[in-house]
Design an enzyme around this catalytic site. Structure first.
Site, short mmCIF file in Angstrom:
data_model
loop_
_atom_site.label_atom_id
_atom_site.label_comp_id
_atom_site.label_asym_id
_atom_site.label_seq_id
_atom_site.Cartn_x
_atom_site.Cartn_y
_atom_site.Cartn_z
N LYS A 49 -6.40 14.97 -17.99
CA LYS A 49 -7.63 14.68 -17.60
C LYS A 49 -8.01 13.25 -16.72
O LYS A 49 -8.45 13.06 -15.91
CB LYS A 49 -8.89 15.03 -18.39
CG LYS A 49 -10.33 14.75 -17.80
CD LYS A 49 -10.91 15.81 -17.09
CE LYS A 49 -11.95 15.62 -16.19
NZ LYS A 49 -13.30 15.73 -16.89
N GLU A 75 -18.15 3.66 -16.91
CA GLU A 75 -17.12 3.75 -18.14
C GLU A 75 -15.86 3.17 -17.79
O GLU A 75 -14.97 3.85 -17.82
CB GLU A 75 -16.95 5.50 -18.12
CG GLU A 75 -18.30 6.02 -18.41
CD GLU A 75 -18.06 7.41 -18.81
OE1 GLU A 75 -17.86 8.11 -17.87
OE2 GLU A 75 -18.44 7.97 -19.82
#
Ligand SMILES: NC(=O)C1=CN([C@@H]2O[C@H](COP(=O)(O)OP(=O)(O)OC[C@H]3O[C@@H](n4cnc5c(N)ncnc54)[C@H](OP(=O)(O)O)[C@@H]3O)[C@@H](O)[C@H]2O)C=CC1
Ligand SMILES: CC(C)(CO)C(=O)C(=O)O
Length: 349
Positions: free
Chosen positions: A219, A302
């Site tokens: 991912k 993030e």
């Protein structure tokens, strides 16, 4: 009755909440804030999908964990940047045998749990007894309050965005991979199979990952190209992929991440990402990756989970990552400017 709380019902969390609210045998609660929370309390939540809207009434929508009874399952939908601040609340919200499911993008805070000694030491910046990652769990609060043995790791493919309070837009498919952090626990985990069954009964397509860390790397290949470059350029992903230079930049970032993963013992296949040509690309704008959503909403990025921690691993394993390093520098600067802007205009943050 299984008590499930969505802790941080933003884009992904609201999607999960609408689906789980329809599930028999589940007592669902969620934690949100601001106008989004007030709208959910008054009018419920709407999930917009390619095949129509689904609406759910959420009877237990609250602003703080202290207002909820102990939960069997807490699905953490917070941004990676916020998780450590909630360690104590998440920990005390769980029953003793409860499960905390982490679905955030990037390297998760529990990474070192159950790895063999060599990798555990390599993963740790502190000491081998509690192999915490200083960037993601700075003072070990997640490790001590939540306890990694109560964690199920998750990887979610599902584009979502809150388009107005109480309304989440979802495009395309949802695919969820779940796994036990301790590799030796995977084969015999009844709690994992029960969780997967429950999510599937709610219409969320979940399967067991053979190795959840391998799924995290896979991912990350998607996010390292999409999220970082879209955040830096403010292009949606489709527009990014139409630019040969930005497409190739994404490929370079992916190659560097694969090299880091390989040095740590994971052979990650190249990202399955076809390059739409100008002719085949749909005219509608594509999904805005969550990091671009954060830039546009003036929220912290993030950076550590997606880029900083992989760079830390790269340094520990002696892997050269020049492009990742440059992107990290640029994103850290962008993160700083987004935060400064939010501090100057808090009403718009
Ligand atoms: N969006 C997507 O398509 C995807 C996202 N992911 C990953 O999932 C994770 C969650 O992302 P996403 O859903 O986009 O993030 P969001 O920012 O939409 O959701 C996080 C939610 O937590 C809320 N929150 C933060 N602090 C508190 C608090 N103290 N009390 C109550 N609520 C709080 C936020 O409120 P507020 O809005 O006020 O800040 C927000 O609603 C990230 O790691 C992301 O990378 C993974 C796959 C796809
Ligand atoms: C790219 C995407 C939508 C993948 O599901 C994602 O993870 C994000 O927006 O952060």
């Amino acid at each position: 009755m299984t008590r499930i709380c969505i802790y941080g019902a933003g884009a992904i969390g609201s999607h999960f909440a609408v689906r789980l609210a329809q599930c028999p045998g589940v007592s669902l609660s969620l934690i949100a804030r601001g106008e989004h929370l007030v709208t959910i309390q008054n009018n419920g939540l709407t999930l917009e999908t390619d095949s129509g809207n689904v609406h759910a009434t959420i009877s237990q929508a609250v602003g703080h964990a202290r207002n909820l009874p102990p939960q069997d399952i807490v699905i953490v939908g917070l941004k990676a940047t916020d998780i450590a601040d909630h360690a104590q609340h998440i920990g005390s919200l769980l029953t003793d045998n409860g499960i905390a499911v982490f679905i955030n993008n990037g390297i998760p805070w529990w990474w070192g749990y159950g790895l063999d000694a060599a990798l555990t030491r390599a993963a740790a910046e502190s000491n081998a007894d509690t192999p915490t990652l200083a960037l993601l769990d700075p003072d070990g609060a997640l490790w001590s309050h939540i306890r990694p043995e109560r964690v199920i790791g998750g990887v979610v493919y599902s584009p979502n965005e809150i388009v107005k309070p109480g309304h989440v837009r979802h495009r395309g498919q949802t695919r969820i991979l779940l796994g036990e952090p301790a590799p030796q626990a995977v084969a015999k985990s009844t709690r994992l199979s029960a969780l997967i069954k429950l999510l599937n009964s709610a219409g969320l397509t979940a399967t067991a990952a053979k190795d959840i860390r391998a799924s995290v790397w896979e991912k990350l290949l998607v996010n390292i190209a999409n999220n970082t470059i879209c955040a830096l350029t403010r292009l949606d992903n489709q527009a990014r992929m139409r630019s040969p230079d930005l497409f190739n930049l994404g490929r370079t970032l992916q190659a560097e991440i694969r090299a880091v993963a390989a040095a740590m013992g994971w052979s990650v296949p190249p990202a399955v990402e076809s390059r739409p040509t100008v002719e085949t690309a749909a005219p509608a704008p594509g999904h805005r990756p969550s990091m671009l959503q954060d830039v546009l909403r003036g929220r912290a990025l993030e950076v550590d989970a997606l880029v900083g921690q992989p760079l830390q691993f790269a340094r520990q394993f002696g892997i050269a990552t020049p492009v990742l390093t440059l992107v990290h520098t640029l994103l850290s600067g962008l993160d700083c400017s987004v935060k400064q802007q939010a501090a100057r205009a808090p009403d718009h943050a």
